[in-house]
Structures are given as structure tokens and as C-alpha cells.
Design an enzyme around this catalytic site. Structure first.
Site, PDB file in Angstrom:
ATOM      1  N   SER A 276      30.287  49.263  53.765  1.00  7.04           N
ATOM      2  CA  SER A 276      29.503  50.501  53.892  1.00  7.04           C
ATOM      3  C   SER A 276      28.011  50.215  54.005  1.00  7.04           C
ATOM      4  O   SER A 276      27.323  50.772  54.878  1.00  7.04           O
ATOM      5  CB  SER A 276      29.779  51.450  52.720  1.00  7.04           C
ATOM      6  OG  SER A 276      29.643  50.793  51.483  1.00  7.04           O
ATOM      7  N   HIS A 306      38.249  48.817  51.349  1.00 11.40           N
ATOM      8  CA  HIS A 306      36.915  49.037  50.758  1.00 11.40           C
ATOM      9  C   HIS A 306      37.024  50.225  49.779  1.00 11.40           C
ATOM     10  O   HIS A 306      37.816  50.197  48.859  1.00 11.40           O
ATOM     11  CB  HIS A 306      35.914  49.236  51.898  1.00 11.40           C
ATOM     12  CG  HIS A 306      34.461  49.258  51.503  1.00 11.40           C
ATOM     13  ND1 HIS A 306      33.987  48.690  50.360  1.00 11.40           N
ATOM     14  CD2 HIS A 306      33.364  49.798  52.124  1.00 11.40           C
ATOM     15  CE1 HIS A 306      32.668  48.864  50.272  1.00 11.40           C
ATOM     16  NE2 HIS A 306      32.268  49.550  51.329  1.00 11.40           N
ATOM     17  N   HIS A 352      38.381  40.299  45.881  1.00 10.48           N
ATOM     18  CA  HIS A 352      37.045  40.669  46.362  1.00 10.48           C
ATOM     19  C   HIS A 352      36.581  39.672  47.418  1.00 10.48           C
ATOM     20  O   HIS A 352      36.956  38.499  47.376  1.00 10.48           O
ATOM     21  CB  HIS A 352      36.031  40.695  45.205  1.00 10.48           C
ATOM     22  CG  HIS A 352      34.818  41.504  45.530  1.00 10.48           C
ATOM     23  ND1 HIS A 352      33.717  40.965  46.135  1.00 10.48           N
ATOM     24  CD2 HIS A 352      34.560  42.829  45.366  1.00 10.48           C
ATOM     25  CE1 HIS A 352      32.821  41.913  46.321  1.00 10.48           C
ATOM     26  NE2 HIS A 352      33.311  43.067  45.867  1.00 10.48           N
ATOM     27  N   ARG A 361      31.547  45.768  36.868  1.00 10.06           N
ATOM     28  CA  ARG A 361      31.709  47.224  36.953  1.00 10.06           C
ATOM     29  C   ARG A 361      33.072  47.623  36.368  1.00 10.06           C
ATOM     30  O   ARG A 361      33.221  48.717  35.833  1.00 10.06           O
ATOM     31  CB  ARG A 361      31.597  47.690  38.419  1.00 10.06           C
ATOM     32  CG  ARG A 361      30.245  47.371  39.039  1.00 10.06           C
ATOM     33  CD  ARG A 361      30.223  47.672  40.529  1.00 10.06           C
ATOM     34  NE  ARG A 361      31.164  46.847  41.263  1.00 10.06           N
ATOM     35  CZ  ARG A 361      31.387  46.914  42.582  1.00 10.06           C
ATOM     36  NH1 ARG A 361      30.712  47.792  43.312  1.00 10.06           N
ATOM     37  NH2 ARG A 361      32.255  46.127  43.180  1.00 10.06           N
ATOM     38  N   ASP A 407      37.366  49.220  41.545  1.00 10.85           N
ATOM     39  CA  ASP A 407      38.315  50.304  41.820  1.00 10.85           C
ATOM     40  C   ASP A 407      39.550  50.261  40.928  1.00 10.85           C
ATOM     41  O   ASP A 407      40.280  51.245  40.842  1.00 10.85           O
ATOM     42  CB  ASP A 407      38.744  50.246  43.297  1.00 10.85           C
ATOM     43  CG  ASP A 407      37.562  50.404  44.214  1.00 10.85           C
ATOM     44  OD1 ASP A 407      36.768  51.333  43.983  1.00 10.85           O
ATOM     45  OD2 ASP A 407      37.407  49.595  45.145  1.00 10.85           O
TER      46      ASP A 407
END
Ligand code: NMX
Ligand code: MLT
Length: 470
Positions: A276, A306, A352, A361, A407
């Protein structure tokens, strides 16, 4: 100021063994010294010195090699190929993201919060990304207020969304709304009037702040349209950015407001090479305005490898529960993971392109869950997956990073507080990413970065080149 952040990195290693001193010295090095509450005037001060800095790097180091390009890199999605300037954040494969030099735990400690010990306010992160300085609470409050005053969405934007079937994917509706916002681009107007290139950053700044202010309204509209019979909740003039977004979606519990502040902060930026951010930067390099660039970025974010992975994770977890129940054993879980892999699918939320350890995260979301929802059955399932999935992915032998990414965790937190509609999750990611992508776009224009245009080759070219090189 930028020097103070790099000084900070040097200090970090020197102060590593002195935890009591460490935090206060870091704080002094990076805290904004100015009492000016206006973000734009801070940038006006910073831009000339950063332009000089870039000129110096070009003049003194322009011919320094940063590595060799191999055929594997060209055929392997450009992994490991350094090719972009991205000022707002930097990703370390083992340590994870740093926003202007600050790790996520540091941001949680240093950035202003809505309440004592609370999660960082995303406006503070935006200030940090744009200036490299940690803002004061007053500066953050002023920015909150400014964003609220810019948060006006014309009716034709909602009409453009309404023209789509209500069953369209939320990301399609969101990106359509962002494209409709483009009609109000200040950059486009200024360009048509013949603005001098040295001033490009100014309308880019206006567009960016307007876009960041407006996307939560568009995103909330999409949510309420699809899932709440179109009953829209207006912005609350007393709330900060993250809390307002949650409020407009229809979630007002104090814990959910805190979750949204954390969510928007940590998803905002992940250096420049992710799909992105890179898409936004590429499109903006053609002098497309921030709306056009950000809408393009959203279309990349909407891919399952993504940003859409956050949707896929919750759907996958729910399919595990549907098939095996909430009290699934470790052996059943292993079997389910293998079934997914044997079906030619990826295990969403793991792996990743750059990271080689657990995503920080993920870790901070896990800490949030341990604090606020330790008994949630889906959180417990996510914890079990942390034990089960990495050894299996390692056993496959080809996966470079078997650890969970951002995620893997976000969905169960949202689900716990009532935001259960997985298909909507990537829109939340998109709202957050506007902060990072737009901050860098302002710097792209301020630094006069050129049109992006890498060289491509054919297989014949590669065969020929390699034959000659042998
Ligand atoms: N499950 C199954 N296979 C995987 C996984 C996974 N989670 N991760 C990597 N692989 C496979 C990958 O498909 C590739 O297989 P093949 O050679 O047959 O094409 C092989 O392992 C090597 O891939 P890597 O070099 O480890 O990973 P790459 O850099 O190409 O891709 C991702 C990175 C993130 C696309 C990949 O790990 C993945 O598909 N993960 C699951 C989807 C996901 O969680 N995406 C979200 C990423 C974070 N975000 O928000 O963007
Ligand atoms: C992101 O946040 O953009 C993802 O982790 C993907 C990436 O960095 O490549």
C-alpha cells in the site's frame, strides 16, 4: 530535530544498560521544544533544512553502492533490494517497526494519551511522523481540533458510495468514497493554475490533512450503510480522532475507544516497500494528488496477502471453531493447519516479506488482550495458534518467517468489543494507513522526489546477460 532522532539511536545503544537514565534522556532528546501549536508552521521551518540535507547526501554520497542486484531479487518480488527513500518509519527484520526512530513500546510510553497510562493518541503519532518530534499534549489537542474542523464530507461522496450495491466489498465502497473526495483536491486546483514546483508541498499538505480528517467519516458511512441500515452517527466535537472513529462506527465503550487509538497508531506506517505504501508513493510520483494516490494504495491494501489478511484471519479462526468447537485440542488445531496448507492456501496472519520475528504490533495487541480480555475464547485460540503454527510453517521448509504478523491478532480484539464483521476490517487498516502514506507524500513533494520509474527486463534479456556474465 532529525539529528536528534539519529542521536537518539546512538544513545539507545549507549544507554541500554542504564534503564533508569535511558527513558528520561531519550525523552529530552526528542521532545518538541517549540510551543507552536500549528503543525504546518513546524513543517515550514523543517523543510528547508531537510532539502539541504538531501542535496548534501546526493552531492557527497550519490555514487556509493547500497548492494548488488541479483536475478533472485528481480524474480523474487524485489525482496532485499533497497530502492526507496521513506522518512517516516524504518523496519528492522528482527525488531520490527520504528516510527521516526521510536519503537511501538516507546511510542506507547512517550506519545500523549487520552488518559494516564492510556494508549497513544493517533494525532500524536501523525505529528511524530510528519516532524520527527514528540508533540506535547497541547499540540496533540490542537491537531485533534484541526482535524475535526476539516472533517466535512460533501454529499456527493455518499451518493457515489450509494450507487454501489450494498453487498459490494467494504474496501470497494471505501476506495470509491476516497476517489469521490478527490473532487475537492487542492493540489489538482493549484496545479491547473500553474503552481511553482517549490510550492507543491503546500496543497499536498492541505489535501493530506483533509483526507486524514475525512476518511473516518467515509469509512464509518460504509460500515453503517452495510451493517446498520444506513443509520449514520455524526462526529462528536468533544472526541479525539481514534475515539471519534469508534463513536461514528457505533462503539462507545471506553475500552473500545482505547483499542481504536492503539489500532490506528500501530497500523499507520510500515516503511515504504509494503504494497500500500509503495503504491501510494509510486502513484504520487507522477504528481497525482493525495486522494488519487491513497485510493490506489487502498486497492493494494485490499489484497489477501496484504491488508485483507485481517479479514481472512478472523474468518479462518471462525471456521476452526465451526468445525472443531471453541475447546479445540492442540492436535485438532495442528490437523486444521495442515488441512489449510494441503488445500494450497496460506495460513493467514503468519509470515512476512521483511520481518523475521514476531511482529511487535502483534505483541502489543496481545498485551492489550491480556489486560482487557484474557478470558475471551477466541483470544485463547489465537494464543494456541502462536504455539502451533510456527513449528508447522518451519517444517514446510520454505517459509522465511513462521511468526505471526499484525493481522493475526487484530480481529479477535475487534470481535470482542462487538465489531464482528470481518469483511469490514481492512477498512480500519486503510483509515490508519492514511496517516503514514500521506505524511510521506508531503515529504515527497517537499523534497522534490522524482517520478519513480525502475528498469524492467525480459527473460531473454536475463538469459543473455547471465550467459555473458558467466
Ligand atoms: N502460510 C503458508 N505458506 C506461507 C506462509 C503462510 N503464512 N507464508 C509464506 N508462505 C509460503 C509462500 O507462499 C511461499 O510459497 P511458494 O514458494 O510456494 O510460493 C514460501 O512460503 C516463501 O514465502 P516467504 O518468502 O516466506 O514470504 P513472502 O515474502 O513471499 O510473502 C507473505 C510474505 C506475508 C505474503 C506470506 O508470508 C503470506 O502469504 N502470509 C499469509 C498472509 C498474511 O498474513 N499477509 C499479511 C501480511 C501483513 N500485512 O498486513 O500486509
Ligand atoms: C504492512 O503493515 O504494510 C505489512 O506488515 C506488510 C509489509 O510491511 O510488507
Amino acid at each position: 530535530m532529525f539529528r536528534s532522532v539519529s542521536l537518539l539511536s546512538k544513545l539507545r545503544s549507549r544507554l541500554g544498560q542504564q534503564p533508569s537514565l535511558k527513558d528520561s534522556v531519550r525523552w529530552l532528546q526528542i521532545q518538541s521544544s517549540s510551543s507552536d501549536l500549528d503543525l504546518r508552521s513546524q513543517l515550514e521551518e523543517l523543510i528547508p533544512e531537510q532539502q539541504e540535507r538531501l542535496k548534501k547526501i546526493k552531492a557527497e554520497h550519490g555514487k556509493v553502492q547500497l548492494g548488488n542486484i541479483t536475478v533472485d531479487m528481480v524474480l523474487g518480488g524485489m525482496r532485499g533490494m533497497t530502492g526507496l527513500l521513506w522518512q517516516t518509519s524504518l523496519l528492522d527484520p528482527d525488531e520490527g517497526i520504528r516510527f521516526r526512530g521510536l519503537s511501538i513500546p516507546e511510542c506507547q510510553k512517550i506519545l500523549p494519551a487520552a488518559k494516564p497510562e492510556g494508549e497513544p493518541l493517533p494525532e500524536g503519532l501523525l505529528w511524530l511522523l510528519l516532524t520527527g518530534k514528540v508533540p506535547s499534549k497541547e499540540q496533540v489537542d490542537a491537531l485533534s481540533k484541526e482535524l475535526r474542523s476539516r472533517a466535512v464530507v460533501p454529499d456527493f461522496v455518499y451518493k457515489a458510495i450509494d450507487a454501489l450495491p450494498v453487498t459490494s466489498h467494504p474496501m470497494t465502497q471505501f476506495a470509491t468514497g476516497v476517489m469521490a473526495l478527490q473532487v475537492q483536491s487542492e493540489f489538482q486546483k493549484a496545479y491547473e493554475k500553474g503552481i511553482h514546483k517549490s510550492k507543491y508541498w503546500e496543497p499536498t499538505y492541505e489535501d493530506s490533512l483533509n483526507l486524514i480528517a475525512r476518511v473516518p467519516l467515509v469509512a464509518a458511512y460504509v460500515y453503517r450503510r452495510i451493517y446498520k441500515d444506513g443509520q449514520v452517527i455524526p462526529l462528536d466535537d468533544s472526541l479525539d480522532y481514534g475515539a471519534n472513529f469508534s463513536h461514528m462506527l457505533g462503539f462507545d465503550s471506553p475500552k473500545m475507544l482505547e483499542l481504536m487509538r492503539l489500532y490506528v497508531t500501530i497500523h499507520s506506517d510500515h516503511e515504504g516497500g509494503n504494497v500500500s505504501a509503495h503504491t501510494g508513493h509510486l502513484v504520487a510520483s507522477a504528481l497525482s494528488d493525495p486522494y488519487l494516490s491513497f485510493a490506489a494504495a487502498l486497492n493494494g491494501l485490499a489484497g489477501p496477502l496484504h491488508g485483507l489478511a485481517n479479514q481472512e484471519v478472523l474468518l479462518w479462526i471462525k471456521s476452526v471453531v465451526d468445525e472443531c468447537g471453541e475447546n479445540i485440542t492442540v492436535d485438532q488445531l495442528k490437523e486444521y493447519v495442515w488441512k489449510t496448507l494441503k488445500g494450497g492456501k496460506v495460513v493467514p496472519g503468519f509470515g512476512h516479506g521483511v520481518l523475521r520475528k514476531t511482529d511487535p504490533r502483534y505483541t502489543c495487541q496481545r498485551e492489550f488482550a491480556l489486560k482487557h480480555l484474557p478470558d475471551d475464547p477466541l483470544f485463547q485460540l489465537v494464543s494456541k495458534l502462536y504455539e502451533v503454527v510456527p513449528p508447522i510453517l518451519t517444517e514446510l521448509g520454505k517459509v522465511k518467517n513462521p511468526w505471526p504478523n499484525v493481522d493475526a491478532h487484530s480481529g479477535v480484539l475487534l470481535n470482542h468489543f462487538g465489531l464482528t464483521e470481518a469483511r469490514y476490517f481492512t477498512v480500519l487498516f486503510g483509515v490508519s494507513r492514511s496517516l503514514g502514506i500521506c505524511s510521506q507524500l508531503i515529504w515527497d513533494r517537499a523534497l522534490g522526489l522524482p517520478l519513480e520509474r525502475p528498469k524492467s527486463v525480459t527473460m531473454e534479456w536475463l538469459e543473455d546477460y547471465c550467459k555473458k556474465a558467466a
